[in-house]
Design a protein around this motif. Structure first.
Motif, PDB file in Angstrom:
ATOM      1  N   PRO A  76      62.796   9.337  10.451  1.00 41.48           N
ATOM      2  CA  PRO A  76      62.994  10.707  10.927  1.00 41.48           C
ATOM      3  C   PRO A  76      62.762  11.763   9.850  1.00 41.48           C
ATOM      4  O   PRO A  76      62.203  12.828  10.138  1.00 41.48           O
ATOM      5  CB  PRO A  76      64.452  10.704  11.397  1.00 41.48           C
ATOM      6  CG  PRO A  76      64.727   9.290  11.776  1.00 41.48           C
ATOM      7  CD  PRO A  76      63.938   8.461  10.803  1.00 41.48           C
ATOM      8  N   GLN A  77      63.190  11.475   8.605  1.00 38.31           N
ATOM      9  CA  GLN A  77      62.976  12.435   7.526  1.00 38.31           C
ATOM     10  C   GLN A  77      61.489  12.649   7.270  1.00 38.31           C
ATOM     11  O   GLN A  77      61.037  13.770   7.015  1.00 38.31           O
ATOM     12  CB  GLN A  77      63.660  11.955   6.237  1.00 38.31           C
ATOM     13  CG  GLN A  77      65.168  11.803   6.362  1.00 38.31           C
ATOM     14  CD  GLN A  77      65.564  10.390   6.765  1.00 38.31           C
ATOM     15  OE1 GLN A  77      64.859   9.714   7.512  1.00 38.31           O
ATOM     16  NE2 GLN A  77      66.715   9.934   6.260  1.00 38.31           N
ATOM     17  N   THR A  78      60.720  11.567   7.352  1.00 41.55           N
ATOM     18  CA  THR A  78      59.275  11.666   7.155  1.00 41.55           C
ATOM     19  C   THR A  78      58.633  12.462   8.292  1.00 41.55           C
ATOM     20  O   THR A  78      57.741  13.293   8.063  1.00 41.55           O
ATOM     21  CB  THR A  78      58.644  10.265   7.083  1.00 41.55           C
ATOM     22  OG1 THR A  78      59.299   9.500   6.070  1.00 41.55           O
ATOM     23  CG2 THR A  78      57.164  10.349   6.764  1.00 41.55           C
ATOM     24  N   ALA A  79      59.104  12.218   9.498  1.00 36.43           N
ATOM     25  CA  ALA A  79      58.583  12.952  10.651  1.00 36.43           C
ATOM     26  C   ALA A  79      58.865  14.442  10.512  1.00 36.43           C
ATOM     27  O   ALA A  79      57.998  15.281  10.815  1.00 36.43           O
ATOM     28  CB  ALA A  79      59.197  12.415  11.938  1.00 36.43           C
ATOM     29  N   SER A  80      60.051  14.800  10.048  1.00 34.47           N
ATOM     30  CA  SER A  80      60.405  16.211   9.866  1.00 34.47           C
ATOM     31  C   SER A  80      59.477  16.890   8.872  1.00 34.47           C
ATOM     32  O   SER A  80      59.068  18.042   9.053  1.00 34.47           O
ATOM     33  CB  SER A  80      61.857  16.328   9.401  1.00 34.47           C
ATOM     34  OG  SER A  80      62.743  15.860  10.398  1.00 34.47           O
ATOM     35  N   PHE A  81      59.124  16.169   7.810  1.00 33.44           N
ATOM     36  CA  PHE A  81      58.199  16.702   6.813  1.00 33.44           C
ATOM     37  C   PHE A  81      56.836  16.976   7.442  1.00 33.44           C
ATOM     38  O   PHE A  81      56.244  18.057   7.262  1.00 33.44           O
ATOM     39  CB  PHE A  81      58.057  15.711   5.647  1.00 33.44           C
ATOM     40  CG  PHE A  81      56.925  16.025   4.714  1.00 33.44           C
ATOM     41  CD1 PHE A  81      57.062  17.003   3.742  1.00 33.44           C
ATOM     42  CD2 PHE A  81      55.717  15.342   4.815  1.00 33.44           C
ATOM     43  CE1 PHE A  81      56.007  17.302   2.882  1.00 33.44           C
ATOM     44  CE2 PHE A  81      54.663  15.630   3.956  1.00 33.44           C
ATOM     45  CZ  PHE A  81      54.809  16.608   2.987  1.00 33.44           C
ATOM     46  N   HIS A  82      56.313  16.005   8.202  1.00 36.05           N
ATOM     47  CA  HIS A  82      55.001  16.175   8.823  1.00 36.05           C
ATOM     48  C   HIS A  82      55.030  17.273   9.891  1.00 36.05           C
ATOM     49  O   HIS A  82      54.068  18.051  10.015  1.00 36.05           O
ATOM     50  CB  HIS A  82      54.543  14.859   9.452  1.00 36.05           C
ATOM     51  CG  HIS A  82      54.195  13.804   8.442  1.00 36.05           C
ATOM     52  ND1 HIS A  82      53.378  14.054   7.367  1.00 36.05           N
ATOM     53  CD2 HIS A  82      54.536  12.493   8.356  1.00 36.05           C
ATOM     54  CE1 HIS A  82      53.228  12.954   6.652  1.00 36.05           C
ATOM     55  NE2 HIS A  82      53.928  11.986   7.229  1.00 36.05           N
ATOM     56  N   LEU A  83      56.110  17.354  10.645  1.00 41.94           N
ATOM     57  CA  LEU A  83      56.219  18.383  11.680  1.00 41.94           C
ATOM     58  C   LEU A  83      56.214  19.774  11.076  1.00 41.94           C
ATOM     59  O   LEU A  83      55.610  20.703  11.619  1.00 41.94           O
ATOM     60  CB  LEU A  83      57.478  18.150  12.515  1.00 41.94           C
ATOM     61  CG  LEU A  83      57.429  16.938  13.450  1.00 41.94           C
ATOM     62  CD1 LEU A  83      58.815  16.626  13.994  1.00 41.94           C
ATOM     63  CD2 LEU A  83      56.450  17.178  14.591  1.00 41.94           C
ATOM     64  N   ALA A  84      56.880  19.927   9.942  1.00 46.07           N
ATOM     65  CA  ALA A  84      56.885  21.221   9.261  1.00 46.07           C
ATOM     66  C   ALA A  84      55.470  21.612   8.845  1.00 46.07           C
ATOM     67  O   ALA A  84      55.069  22.783   8.958  1.00 46.07           O
ATOM     68  CB  ALA A  84      57.801  21.159   8.040  1.00 46.07           C
ATOM     69  N   LYS A  85      54.699  20.644   8.364  1.00 41.71           N
ATOM     70  CA  LYS A  85      53.314  20.906   7.981  1.00 41.71           C
ATOM     71  C   LYS A  85      52.474  21.323   9.190  1.00 41.71           C
ATOM     72  O   LYS A  85      51.646  22.245   9.111  1.00 41.71           O
ATOM     73  CB  LYS A  85      52.711  19.647   7.349  1.00 41.71           C
ATOM     74  CG  LYS A  85      53.231  19.316   5.967  1.00 41.71           C
ATOM     75  CD  LYS A  85      52.647  20.267   4.937  1.00 41.71           C
ATOM     76  CE  LYS A  85      53.028  19.856   3.524  1.00 41.71           C
ATOM     77  NZ  LYS A  85      52.479  20.800   2.511  1.00 41.71           N
TER      78      LYS A  85
END
Length: 228
Positions: free
Chosen positions: A45-54
């Protein structure tokens, strides 16, 4: 300095496998939570949040807040059409399981492309309406004929409401699996919604595939002369 838009920025966003998977998962046109998208992309989930922000920063997706929750969706139909055309030139994935093979078959048969019908069924349905004289293809746009206006109205599609929407009315979208055009835009969305409302189609959970019901098989044959 160049004077053209910076394609490299968009290419960089698509060049990361997890981000590309997230974008493909959002091609169903619905809102998704970060947790759902993390599961679909098989990442934390933390990785997904990073990509979603991008992706939000790159204006490829948008986010809406409801209380403590945040929901993500493609930024618009133009982004969906761009991704669909990108899929046309992308190599097919390597099939590694029976489940993956079955899901790929479902997607190729019928699926949503943002908010309209795509896949083999979407193309066949569009071509049947062209053959019947309801639509005419002109310069990558489907033109609604007088016969088509009568047909869609009789079929229960509210054309007046669709024309009030601030979006393309009936563009032609190149289908990535069929390599032919299907109906998109407000009219494509209105038709899909009516097919769902009639119970002819049903959504497949977790992927953007669409299945034809028994009622739908009878309806497509009777109204559109399709054996689905």
């Amino acid at each position: 300095m160049g004077i053209n838009p910076n394609m490299a920025e968009v290419a960089a966003l698509l060049g990361e496998r997890s981000r590309a998977t997230i974008l493909a998962s959002m091609m169903d046109g619905r809102f998704h939570t970060a947790s759902e998208l993390a599961y679909m992309a098989a990442i934390k989930p933390q990785t997904a949040s990073f990509h979603l922000a991008k992706l939000v920063e790159g204006k490829l997706i948008k986010v809406e807040k409801q209380g403590r929750h945040r929901y993500f969706q493609l930024a618009g139909e133009d982004i969906a059409q761009f991704l669909e055309s990108f899929l046309v030139i992308s190599p097919p994935p390597e099939v590694r399981s029976l489940k993956q093979s079955s899901q790929m078959k479902l997607l190729q048969d019928a699926r949503t492309c943002y908010d309209h019908l795509a896949g083999k069924l979407g193309v066949q349905l569009t071509e049947s309406m062209v053959y019947a004289g309801y639509l005419k293809l002109e310069d990558k746009q489907f033109i609604l004929t007088d016969e088509g206006t009568l047909f869609f109205t009789t079929f229960g599609v509210d054309l007046a409401a669709l024309k009030r929407k601030r979006r393309s009315f009936s563009p032609a979208c190149l289908d990535w699996s069929e390599r032919r055009y299907h109906l998109a835009g407000a009219l494509g969305n209105g038709l899909l919604n009516q097919l769902l409302n009639l119970g002819w189609l049903t959504r497949v959970p977790s992927i953007r595939a669409i299945k034809v019901t028994e009622k739908g098989k009878r309806g497509f044959k009777e109204v559109f002369h399709l054996d689905s």
